[in-house]
Design an enzyme around this catalytic site. Structure first.
Site, PDB file in Angstrom:
ATOM      1  N   ASP A  13      55.849  -6.909 -48.628  1.00 22.64           N
ATOM      2  CA  ASP A  13      55.257  -7.177 -47.317  1.00 22.64           C
ATOM      3  C   ASP A  13      54.507  -5.986 -46.748  1.00 22.64           C
ATOM      4  O   ASP A  13      54.467  -5.775 -45.524  1.00 22.64           O
ATOM      5  CB  ASP A  13      56.339  -7.646 -46.324  1.00 22.64           C
ATOM      6  CG  ASP A  13      57.082  -8.858 -46.831  1.00 22.64           C
ATOM      7  OD1 ASP A  13      56.447  -9.685 -47.513  1.00 22.64           O
ATOM      8  OD2 ASP A  13      58.288  -8.973 -46.556  1.00 22.64           O
ATOM      9  N   LYS A  16      49.676  -6.493 -48.870  1.00 23.10           N
ATOM     10  CA  LYS A  16      48.893  -6.626 -50.109  1.00 23.10           C
ATOM     11  C   LYS A  16      47.829  -7.718 -49.969  1.00 23.10           C
ATOM     12  O   LYS A  16      46.693  -7.549 -50.391  1.00 23.10           O
ATOM     13  CB  LYS A  16      49.829  -6.969 -51.286  1.00 23.10           C
ATOM     14  CG  LYS A  16      50.852  -5.882 -51.568  1.00 23.10           C
ATOM     15  CD  LYS A  16      51.837  -6.297 -52.637  1.00 23.10           C
ATOM     16  CE  LYS A  16      52.778  -7.407 -52.227  1.00 23.10           C
ATOM     17  NZ  LYS A  16      53.759  -7.042 -51.191  1.00 23.10           N
ATOM     18  N   GLY A  40      54.771 -13.925 -50.149  1.00 22.01           N
ATOM     19  CA  GLY A  40      54.050 -14.531 -49.026  1.00 22.01           C
ATOM     20  C   GLY A  40      52.987 -13.535 -48.617  1.00 22.01           C
ATOM     21  O   GLY A  40      53.300 -12.478 -48.090  1.00 22.01           O
ATOM     22  N   HIS A  41      51.739 -13.827 -48.940  1.00 26.26           N
ATOM     23  CA  HIS A  41      50.652 -12.877 -48.710  1.00 26.26           C
ATOM     24  C   HIS A  41      49.728 -13.407 -47.616  1.00 26.26           C
ATOM     25  O   HIS A  41      49.159 -14.485 -47.746  1.00 26.26           O
ATOM     26  CB  HIS A  41      49.874 -12.642 -50.008  1.00 26.26           C
ATOM     27  CG  HIS A  41      50.712 -11.967 -51.065  1.00 26.26           C
ATOM     28  ND1 HIS A  41      50.229 -11.658 -52.305  1.00 26.26           N
ATOM     29  CD2 HIS A  41      52.002 -11.526 -51.037  1.00 26.26           C
ATOM     30  CE1 HIS A  41      51.186 -11.062 -53.003  1.00 26.26           C
ATOM     31  NE2 HIS A  41      52.271 -10.986 -52.256  1.00 26.26           N
ATOM     32  N   GLN A 224      55.669  -8.664 -54.333  1.00 29.19           N
ATOM     33  CA  GLN A 224      56.865  -7.861 -54.029  1.00 29.19           C
ATOM     34  C   GLN A 224      56.468  -6.383 -53.881  1.00 29.19           C
ATOM     35  O   GLN A 224      55.332  -6.099 -53.559  1.00 29.19           O
ATOM     36  CB  GLN A 224      57.948  -8.061 -55.098  1.00 29.19           C
ATOM     37  CG  GLN A 224      58.641  -9.425 -55.063  1.00 29.19           C
ATOM     38  CD  GLN A 224      57.852 -10.530 -55.716  1.00 29.19           C
ATOM     39  OE1 GLN A 224      57.465 -10.437 -56.864  1.00 29.19           O
ATOM     40  NE2 GLN A 224      57.603 -11.603 -54.991  1.00 29.19           N
ATOM     41  N   GLY A 302      60.739 -16.532 -43.170  1.00 31.01           N
ATOM     42  CA  GLY A 302      60.837 -16.400 -41.717  1.00 31.01           C
ATOM     43  C   GLY A 302      61.971 -15.487 -41.263  1.00 31.01           C
ATOM     44  O   GLY A 302      62.241 -15.367 -40.070  1.00 31.01           O
ATOM     45  N   ASP A 333      48.328   0.694 -36.625  1.00 31.44           N
ATOM     46  CA  ASP A 333      48.216   0.354 -35.197  1.00 31.44           C
ATOM     47  C   ASP A 333      49.583   0.143 -34.550  1.00 31.44           C
ATOM     48  O   ASP A 333      49.760   0.407 -33.352  1.00 31.44           O
ATOM     49  CB  ASP A 333      47.366  -0.923 -35.019  1.00 31.44           C
ATOM     50  CG  ASP A 333      47.859  -2.071 -35.905  1.00 31.44           C
ATOM     51  OD1 ASP A 333      48.012  -1.846 -37.124  1.00 31.44           O
ATOM     52  OD2 ASP A 333      48.105  -3.177 -35.380  1.00 31.44           O
ATOM     53  N   SER A 413      44.280   0.523 -42.531  1.00 26.15           N
ATOM     54  CA  SER A 413      44.218  -0.777 -41.865  1.00 26.15           C
ATOM     55  C   SER A 413      44.861  -0.681 -40.487  1.00 26.15           C
ATOM     56  O   SER A 413      45.960  -0.150 -40.346  1.00 26.15           O
ATOM     57  CB  SER A 413      44.945  -1.809 -42.747  1.00 26.15           C
ATOM     58  OG  SER A 413      45.140  -3.013 -42.052  1.00 26.15           O
TER      59      SER A 413
HETATM   60  P1  GDP Z   1      52.180  -8.886 -48.322  1.00 26.94           P
HETATM   61  O1  GDP Z   1      53.333  -9.696 -48.777  1.00 26.94           O
HETATM   62  O2  GDP Z   1      52.228  -7.491 -48.843  1.00 26.94           O
HETATM   63  O3  GDP Z   1      50.853  -9.530 -48.560  1.00 26.94           O
HETATM   64  O4  GDP Z   1      52.352  -8.751 -46.742  1.00 26.94           O
HETATM   65  P2  GDP Z   1      52.731  -9.941 -45.695  1.00 26.94           P
HETATM   66  O5  GDP Z   1      51.544 -10.801 -45.541  1.00 26.94           O
HETATM   67  O6  GDP Z   1      54.009 -10.578 -46.104  1.00 26.94           O
HETATM   68  O7  GDP Z   1      53.060  -9.091 -44.403  1.00 26.94           O
HETATM   69  C1  GDP Z   1      52.134  -8.256 -43.811  1.00 26.94           C
HETATM   70  C2  GDP Z   1      51.922  -8.713 -42.361  1.00 26.94           C
HETATM   71  O8  GDP Z   1      51.234  -7.697 -41.664  1.00 26.94           O
HETATM   72  C3  GDP Z   1      51.047  -9.941 -42.246  1.00 26.94           C
HETATM   73  O9  GDP Z   1      51.456 -10.664 -41.121  1.00 26.94           O
HETATM   74  C4  GDP Z   1      49.644  -9.365 -42.039  1.00 26.94           C
HETATM   75  O10 GDP Z   1      48.778 -10.246 -41.347  1.00 26.94           O
HETATM   76  C5  GDP Z   1      49.970  -8.165 -41.214  1.00 26.94           C
HETATM   77  N1  GDP Z   1      49.057  -7.009 -41.354  1.00 26.94           N
HETATM   78  C6  GDP Z   1      48.487  -6.506 -42.471  1.00 26.94           C
HETATM   79  N2  GDP Z   1      47.828  -5.369 -42.201  1.00 26.94           N
HETATM   80  C7  GDP Z   1      47.989  -5.142 -40.874  1.00 26.94           C
HETATM   81  C8  GDP Z   1      47.590  -4.090 -39.994  1.00 26.94           C
HETATM   82  O11 GDP Z   1      46.956  -3.118 -40.373  1.00 26.94           O
HETATM   83  N3  GDP Z   1      47.994  -4.185 -38.677  1.00 26.94           N
HETATM   84  C9  GDP Z   1      48.719  -5.237 -38.212  1.00 26.94           C
HETATM   85  N4  GDP Z   1      49.054  -5.247 -36.932  1.00 26.94           N
HETATM   86  N5  GDP Z   1      49.111  -6.242 -39.027  1.00 26.94           N
HETATM   87  C10 GDP Z   1      48.764  -6.183 -40.328  1.00 26.94           C
HETATM   88  P1  IMO Z   2      55.747 -10.179 -51.101  1.00 28.77           P
HETATM   89  O1  IMO Z   2      54.884 -10.419 -52.324  1.00 28.77           O
HETATM   90  C1  IMO Z   2      59.635  -9.046 -49.484  1.00 28.77           C
HETATM   91  C2  IMO Z   2      63.164 -10.039 -51.913  1.00 28.77           C
HETATM   92  C3  IMO Z   2      64.091 -11.071 -51.318  1.00 28.77           C
HETATM   93  C4  IMO Z   2      65.422 -10.600 -51.896  1.00 28.77           C
HETATM   94  C5  IMO Z   2      65.026 -10.129 -53.296  1.00 28.77           C
HETATM   95  C6  IMO Z   2      65.281 -11.141 -54.396  1.00 28.77           C
HETATM   96  O2  IMO Z   2      55.436 -11.090 -49.972  1.00 28.77           O
HETATM   97  O3  IMO Z   2      55.763  -8.739 -50.755  1.00 28.77           O
HETATM   98  P2  IMO Z   2      64.044 -13.398 -55.102  1.00 28.77           P
HETATM   99  O4  IMO Z   2      63.837 -14.660 -54.348  1.00 28.77           O
HETATM  100  O5  IMO Z   2      62.798 -12.732 -55.571  1.00 28.77           O
HETATM  101  O6  IMO Z   2      65.046 -13.541 -56.214  1.00 28.77           O
HETATM  102  O7  IMO Z   2      64.759 -12.399 -54.027  1.00 28.77           O
HETATM  103  O8  IMO Z   2      63.646  -9.821 -53.232  1.00 28.77           O
HETATM  104  N1  IMO Z   2      61.734 -10.461 -52.031  1.00 28.77           N
HETATM  105  C7  IMO Z   2      60.769 -10.056 -51.195  1.00 28.77           C
HETATM  106  N2  IMO Z   2      60.818  -9.289 -50.096  1.00 28.77           N
HETATM  107  N3  IMO Z   2      58.452  -9.513 -49.930  1.00 28.77           N
HETATM  108  C8  IMO Z   2      58.375 -10.260 -51.052  1.00 28.77           C
HETATM  109  O9  IMO Z   2      57.209 -10.633 -51.600  1.00 28.77           O
HETATM  110  C9  IMO Z   2      59.574 -10.596 -51.724  1.00 28.77           C
HETATM  111  N4  IMO Z   2      59.874 -11.318 -52.822  1.00 28.77           N
HETATM  112  C10 IMO Z   2      61.188 -11.218 -53.007  1.00 28.77           C
HETATM  113  O10 IMO Z   2      64.079 -11.031 -49.917  1.00 28.77           O
HETATM  114  O11 IMO Z   2      65.871  -9.479 -51.173  1.00 28.77           O
HETATM  115 MG    MG Z   3      54.873 -10.887 -48.002  1.00 31.56          MG
END
Ligand code: GDP
Ligand code: IMO
Ligand code: MG
Length: 430
Positions: A13, A16, A40-41, A224, A302, A333, A413
């Site tokens: 998270d 990416k 979840g991207h 991940q 969630g 930010d 960012s």
């Molecule tokens: P990922 O799994 O690495 O793709 O990241 P996620 O999408 O799960 O979580 C990143 C969250 O941060 C998302 O809600 C993005 O919209 C948000 N986000 C990404 N870059 C920024 C940033 O520079 N500032 C803020 N405020 N939110 C960001």
């Molecule tokens: P993105 O790509 C954050 C975590 C789960 C749990 C562990 C194992 O959005 O960054 P799993 O279901 O993979 O067997 O769970 O890994 N986990 C993540 N945490 N971002 C993710 O993906 C994750 N994918 C798995 O919360 O701790």
């Molecule tokens: Mg994510």
């Protein structure tokens, strides 16, 4: 010609999806190489938010998107995602999405086993996403998995399901005390998925090889984060695949000489969903404030994300394990308005200072973060688009990250939107 890998440096998270969406402009193809819909991207374009779990984040830029052999794919989720994107005006036909025939298929029993196991473990659970990821990779390793090749062969698929389900139902009912599953129901359901997805299934390795031969540029989208890697993460509190950059080759079927750069995505602080060690975790008002301002809730489940200070012990681990050539700092930010910022630079383990992330969780459990403190900045930086316009203390924080990791920052960012970004060096054009 450049081919770039994007990797999460922390526990996932990091943002990416946003950076892949941004850099996709310069790529011809975008490739996922591991994981599944545990990812979840998030992409935000013109104020509209898309969360992708399986379709690579290059889809909004309409680049050819590849699901490599290293993934475990839940066909129901993938079809739902294709339909969702299409209903929002994003084309996701076989010209835009290619699925490896060797990718493994997540079956209903994988999800049942994942959830029933977690329930049975109680307080000792991993905190998985419950998407069947671990059990599917487990079957891949024990050679009982079903790949897209087998899914598309109707009779073979039916036969496989009947044989496997016999064993799975025994385990589900007798050991996990969960409901057994019905073979005919699964076969009918998955035959329909096969019919729908057939046009997308191909030999991804061959297609990537041919496009590389034509001089096309590829962007590899990690899921991940490094510390969730099955080998290098905080085992057993990890996911079930290799998430480090080396797996971009294995999980897509290309050779290592094709990779020219590896960008590590670094959230300006640290978060973690699920259980497991997190040395710089905050349990105070500052942690709560970051969680709220950063809206730190899992994009897949969630769940509330645990929050803490930036930890450069883990970042240095990520630099080494992935061969990072540059960093992208996200969510900078969110740190605005704090009086002071702490960076964890080493761990104190019962009086011994350690700088290398320990493999033994008992040792890690004894580690206390050693911090250095930098001044914060009161300004809202989300509207800034030029690095030079950033407050001095923000630049100081960034410079210190570069020094401590010995890696250049290429992207900064300051908001979720595609345009809320400063590209200092474009990895595709440098
Ligand atoms: P990922 O799994 O690495 O793709 O990241 P996620 O999408 O799960 O979580 C990143 C969250 O941060 C998302 O809600 C993005 O919209 C948000 N986000 C990404 N870059 C920024 C940033 O520079 N500032 C803020 N405020 N939110 C960001
Ligand atoms: P993105 O790509 C954050 C975590 C789960 C749990 C562990 C194992 O959005 O960054 P799993 O279901 O993979 O067997 O769970 O890994 N986990 C993540 N945490 N971002 C993710 O993906 C994750 N994918 C798995 O919360 O701790
Ligand atoms: Mg994510």
């Amino acid at each position: 010609m450049s081919n770039i890998v994007i990797i999460g440096t922390q526990w996932g998270d990091e943002g990416k999806g946003k950076i892949v969406d941004l850099l996709s402009e310069y790529a011809d193809g975008v490739v996922r190489f591991q994981g599944g819909n545990n990812a979840g991207h998030t992409m935000v374009v013109k104020g509209e938010q898309f969360i992708s779990h399986l379709v690579p984040s290059g889809i909004l830029q309409q680049k050819t998107c590849y699901i490599g052999n290293g993934l475990v794919v839940d066909p129901e989720v993938l079809i739902g995602e294709i339909d969702y994107l299409e209903s929002n005006g994003v084309k996701v036909g076989p010209d835009q999405l290619r699925i490896s025939e060797k990718a493994h298929v997540i079956m209903p029993y994988h999800k049942s086993v994942d959830n029933a196991r977690e329930k049975l473990k109680g307080d000792n659970k991993i905190g998985t996403t419950g998407r069947g990821i671990g059990p599917c990779y487990e079957d891949k390793s024990t050679r009982r998995g079903i790949r897209f090749v087998e899914l598309l062969d109707r009779d073979l698929f039916a036969e496989r399901v009947r044989i496997i389900l016999d064993e799975k139902n025994f385990y589900l009912e007798k050991y996990l005390k969960a409901e057994p599953l019905d073979a005919d129901e699964i076969i009918d359901q998955y035959h329909a998925y096969a019919d729908r997805l057939k046009p997308y299934v191909t030999n991804v390795s061959v297609e990537l090889f041919n496009s590389l031969k034509k001089g096309k540029q590829l962007l590899f989208e990690g899921a991940q984060g490094t510390h969730l890697d099955i080998d290098h993460g905080t085992y057993p509190y990890v996911t079930s695949s290799n998430v480090v950059s080396g797996n971009a080759c294995c999980g897509s079927g290309i050779g290592p000489r094709e990779i020219n750069g590896v960008i590590g995505i670094v959230k300006a602080y640290t978060t973690r969903v699920g259980r497991g060690p997190f040395p710089s975790e905050l349990f105070d008002d500052i942690g709560d404030a970051i969680q709220k301002k950063g809206a730190e809730f899992g994009a897949t489940t969630g769940r509330r994300r645990r929050c803490g200070w930036l930890d450069t012990v883990i970042l240095k681990n990520a630099v080494r394990l992935n061969g990072l050539t540059g960093l992208a700092i996200t969510k900078l930010d969110i740190l605005g308005g704090l009086d002071a910022l702490k960076i964890c630079t080493s761990y104190d383990c019962n009086g011994t200072i350690i700088e290398d992330f320990p493999g033994n969780l008992n040792v890690l459990g004894e580690c206390k973060p050693v911090y250095e403190t930098l001044p914060g900045w009161p300004e809202d930086i989300s509207g800034i688009r030029n690095y030079d316009d950033l407050p001095e203390n923000t630049k100081r924080y960034l410079k210190r990250i570069e020094e401590l990791t010995d890696t250049p920052i290429q992207i900064v960012s300051v908001g979720p939107g595609r345009e809320e970004t400063m590209v200092l060096e474009n990895p595709f054009t440098q």
